[in-house]
Enzyme design. Structure first.
Site, PDB file in Angstrom:
ATOM      1  N   CYS A 113     -17.101  20.185 103.915  1.00 57.88           N
ATOM      2  CA  CYS A 113     -16.738  18.934 103.007  1.00 57.88           C
ATOM      3  C   CYS A 113     -17.708  18.084 103.265  1.00 57.88           C
ATOM      4  O   CYS A 113     -18.120  16.972 102.705  1.00 57.88           O
ATOM      5  CB  CYS A 113     -15.548  18.208 103.248  1.00 57.88           C
ATOM      6  N   HIS A 253     -15.406  10.769 101.703  1.00 65.85           N
ATOM      7  CA  HIS A 253     -14.993  12.029 101.384  1.00 65.85           C
ATOM      8  C   HIS A 253     -13.458  11.739 100.863  1.00 65.85           C
ATOM      9  O   HIS A 253     -12.607  11.283 101.710  1.00 65.85           O
ATOM     10  CB  HIS A 253     -15.159  13.207 102.451  1.00 65.85           C
ATOM     11  N   ASN A 283      -8.413  17.161  97.176  1.00 61.76           N
ATOM     12  CA  ASN A 283      -9.694  17.247  97.917  1.00 61.76           C
ATOM     13  C   ASN A 283     -10.508  18.286  97.365  1.00 61.76           C
ATOM     14  O   ASN A 283     -10.453  19.671  97.596  1.00 61.76           O
ATOM     15  CB  ASN A 283      -9.233  17.578  99.177  1.00 61.76           C
TER      16      ASN A 283
HETATM   17  O1  UT7 Z   1     -11.729  18.174 103.880  1.00 63.19           O
HETATM   18  C1  UT7 Z   1     -11.167  18.124 105.198  1.00 63.19           C
HETATM   19  C2  UT7 Z   1      -9.674  18.908 104.801  1.00 63.19           C
HETATM   20  N1  UT7 Z   1      -8.589  18.352 105.528  1.00 63.19           N
HETATM   21  C3  UT7 Z   1      -7.952  17.380 105.498  1.00 63.19           C
HETATM   22  O2  UT7 Z   1      -8.477  16.255 105.581  1.00 63.19           O
HETATM   23  C4  UT7 Z   1      -6.662  17.376 106.161  1.00 63.19           C
HETATM   24  C5  UT7 Z   1      -6.222  16.353 107.096  1.00 63.19           C
HETATM   25  N2  UT7 Z   1      -4.866  16.356 107.238  1.00 63.19           N
HETATM   26  C6  UT7 Z   1      -3.819  15.833 106.569  1.00 63.19           C
HETATM   27  O3  UT7 Z   1      -4.242  15.601 105.528  1.00 63.19           O
HETATM   28  C7  UT7 Z   1      -2.376  16.111 107.016  1.00 63.19           C
HETATM   29  O4  UT7 Z   1      -2.227  16.398 108.122  1.00 63.19           O
HETATM   30  C8  UT7 Z   1      -1.624  16.926 106.073  1.00 63.19           C
HETATM   31  C9  UT7 Z   1      -1.381  15.965 104.540  1.00 63.19           C
HETATM   32  C10 UT7 Z   1      -2.092  18.350 105.838  1.00 63.19           C
HETATM   33  C11 UT7 Z   1      -0.119  16.986 106.610  1.00 63.19           C
HETATM   34  O5  UT7 Z   1       0.434  15.733 106.641  1.00 63.19           O
HETATM   35  P1  UT7 Z   1       1.133  15.327 108.173  1.00 63.19           P
HETATM   36  O6  UT7 Z   1       1.450  13.812 107.762  1.00 63.19           O
HETATM   37  O7  UT7 Z   1       0.305  15.580 109.323  1.00 63.19           O
HETATM   38  O8  UT7 Z   1       2.530  16.224 108.265  1.00 63.19           O
HETATM   39  P2  UT7 Z   1       2.829  17.223 109.279  1.00 63.19           P
HETATM   40  O9  UT7 Z   1       1.869  18.508 109.056  1.00 63.19           O
HETATM   41  O10 UT7 Z   1       3.162  16.608 110.539  1.00 63.19           O
HETATM   42  O11 UT7 Z   1       4.283  17.606 108.602  1.00 63.19           O
HETATM   43  C12 UT7 Z   1       5.366  16.695 108.719  1.00 63.19           C
HETATM   44  C13 UT7 Z   1       6.624  17.373 108.033  1.00 63.19           C
HETATM   45  C14 UT7 Z   1       6.682  18.897 108.765  1.00 63.19           C
HETATM   46  O12 UT7 Z   1       8.188  19.068 108.778  1.00 63.19           O
HETATM   47  P3  UT7 Z   1       8.921  18.810 110.130  1.00 63.19           P
HETATM   48  O13 UT7 Z   1       8.411  19.971 111.113  1.00 63.19           O
HETATM   49  O14 UT7 Z   1       8.782  17.770 110.775  1.00 63.19           O
HETATM   50  O15 UT7 Z   1      10.592  19.251 109.867  1.00 63.19           O
HETATM   51  C15 UT7 Z   1       6.431  19.928 107.608  1.00 63.19           C
HETATM   52  O16 UT7 Z   1       6.922  20.923 107.805  1.00 63.19           O
HETATM   53  O17 UT7 Z   1       6.387  17.784 106.718  1.00 63.19           O
HETATM   54  C16 UT7 Z   1       6.516  19.196 106.448  1.00 63.19           C
HETATM   55  N3  UT7 Z   1       5.707  19.615 105.411  1.00 63.19           N
HETATM   56  C17 UT7 Z   1       5.878  19.182 103.982  1.00 63.19           C
HETATM   57  N4  UT7 Z   1       7.016  18.709 103.459  1.00 63.19           N
HETATM   58  C18 UT7 Z   1       7.031  18.753 102.089  1.00 63.19           C
HETATM   59  C19 UT7 Z   1       4.522  19.928 105.588  1.00 63.19           C
HETATM   60  N5  UT7 Z   1       3.950  19.994 104.190  1.00 63.19           N
HETATM   61  C20 UT7 Z   1       4.743  19.783 103.391  1.00 63.19           C
HETATM   62  C21 UT7 Z   1       4.835  19.513 102.022  1.00 63.19           C
HETATM   63  N6  UT7 Z   1       5.906  19.349 101.462  1.00 63.19           N
HETATM   64  N7  UT7 Z   1       3.913  20.132 101.219  1.00 63.19           N
END
Ligand code: UT7
Length: 367
Positions: A113, A253, A283
């Site tokens: 990216c 980005h 993204n």
């Molecule tokens: O170009 C570079 C590319 N990457 C990035 O920039 C990604 C950077 N990271 C992020 O943007 C975030 O970490 C994400 C958007 C990927 C995830 O958000 P988060 O706030 O870090 O969520 P998390 O992974 O901590 O998940 C929180 C909860 C989890 O449930 P539990 O374990 O707390 O019960 C996940 O299982 O949300 C759940 N979860 C979802 N729920 C609904 C994860 N994905 C989803 C989803 N829909 N799509």
């Protein structure tokens, strides 16, 4: 030493839109969660007949049109992509052929990216050292082809698209002033596409275990991104001799709205100073910065003379920024529309293939 001005810009976005509600029918997710955690409402997905090269070529033609340049005037094409058409040949060569840039050298650049920042910097350095006058820089992706549509952690994030800049040499001060390029390979496992390269060539096992899909530790990437975005912006502005308060616009980005919010807090700048369009495209990896730039110009948020910083981060890990004084076209001479060159490209390509075939038939046996 000549200056490297950004004199053309263009973008290409597939028509097909995938909304959060569409995704909620595919995996266990919902619009409210996605919007709250990422800011994304919808993303665009390439149709079967579209590819990284076709989107890249379209963006390039738009950029050439803005710059009033013909494809044949381009000396160098750099295509930044993480979803190339093939391991080789370079996607840049396919774009070179498609747009009829018959005098240009072409190569791909892989910095995920952050790639567009790295590529613009490479293009600008080529101009500043005098080895090229006109450079086309493209950021193009069809990452939807590497997304596991059953993985809700990944499939909500990415979209397809392409953007392009034309860089041109001029004695007039301005253009790309400074840059920052950084990497930390110790974080290479945090965001990767494990199979398909020489380490894990395609096999039944790699396909069976989903190693051809994007894998990511979202939380760690998030932490890394919020750390480096503000840092790199401050560093590149200082290198240019500017204060962050002098900036008319910061084009980050577009990965997650929360990451951009965190950068704004870190820089103590209001959100109005940041270009944000992640809600409509998701993204698009290396294409996100040029796409956001095109929309910033269209919205009148970027005008000649403005000081702008573009800043990105991504797999590698890589991150980087560039500071530029916004220019605008420097060539006012009207040219045959770049599309004309593209329309004739397939015929020209066919003639070249035929010549190679005839040469092989008549001279091949002698060697
Ligand atoms: O170009 C570079 C590319 N990457 C990035 O920039 C990604 C950077 N990271 C992020 O943007 C975030 O970490 C994400 C958007 C990927 C995830 O958000 P988060 O706030 O870090 O969520 P998390 O992974 O901590 O998940 C929180 C909860 C989890 O449930 P539990 O374990 O707390 O019960 C996940 O299982 O949300 C759940 N979860 C979802 N729920 C609904 C994860 N994905 C989803 C989803 N829909 N799509």
């Amino acid at each position: 030493m000549p200056y490297a001005h950004i004199t053309g810009w263009g973008m290409s976005i597939p028509q097909k839109i995938l909304t959060n509600d569409d995704l909620a029918k595919m995996v266990d997710t919902n619009d409210a969660w996605i919007q709250e955690r990422t800011g994304i409402r919808e993303r665009h997905i390439a149709a079967e007949n579209q590819s990284t090269a076709s989107l890249g070529a379209e963006a390039a033609l738009h950029a050439l049109r803005v710059a009033n340049l013909a494809p044949t005037e381009i000396d160098l094409i750099i295509c930044s992509t993480s979803s190339p058409e093939h391991t080789f040949p370079a996607t840049a060569c396919l774009i070179q052929d498609a747009i009829g840039a018959t005098r240009a050298g072409a190569f791909d650049l892989s910095a995920a990216c952050s790639g567009f920042i790295f590529a613009v910097n490479m293009g600008a350095q080529t101009i500043k050292t005098g080895s090229a006058k006109n450079v086309l820089v493209i950021g193009a992706e069809t990452l939807s082809r590497f997304v596991d549509w059953n993985d809700r952690n990944i499939c909500i994030l990415f979209g397809d698209g392409a953007g392009a800049f034309v860089l041109q040499a001029s004695d007039r001060p301005g253009g790309v002033i400074s840059s920052v390029m950084r990497s930390d390979g110790s974080g290479s496992d945090l965001l990767s596409l494990p199979a398909g390269g020489s380490k894990h060539p395609a096999s039944e096992i790699t396909v069976h275990t989903g190693m051809h899909f994007i894998h990511m530790d979202g939380k760690e990437v998030f932490r890394f991104a919020t750390r480096v975005m503000a840092q790199a912006t401050i560093e590149v502005a200082e290198k240019a001799g500017w204060k962050t308060a002098d900036l008319a616009l910061i084009i980050p980005h577009q990965a997650n709205r929360r990451i951009i919010d965190a950068a704004a807090r870190g820089l103590k700048l209001p959100m109005e100073k940041f270009m944000v369009n992640v809600e409509r495209y998701g993204n698009t990896s290396t294409a996100s910065i040029p796409i956001a730039t095109v929309e910033a110009v269209q919205q009148g948020r970027l005008k000649p003379g403005d000081k702008v910083v573009m800043v990105g981060f991504g797999a590698g890990l890589t991150w980087g920024a560039l500071a530029a004084e916004w220019s605008g076209p420097i060539s006012t001479e009207r040219k045959l529309a770049p599309e004309w060159y593209a329309w004739f490209a397939p015929a020209r390509s066919l003639v070249r293939r035929a010549i190679r075939l005839l040469e092989g038939l008549f001279f091949g046996r002698k060697s």
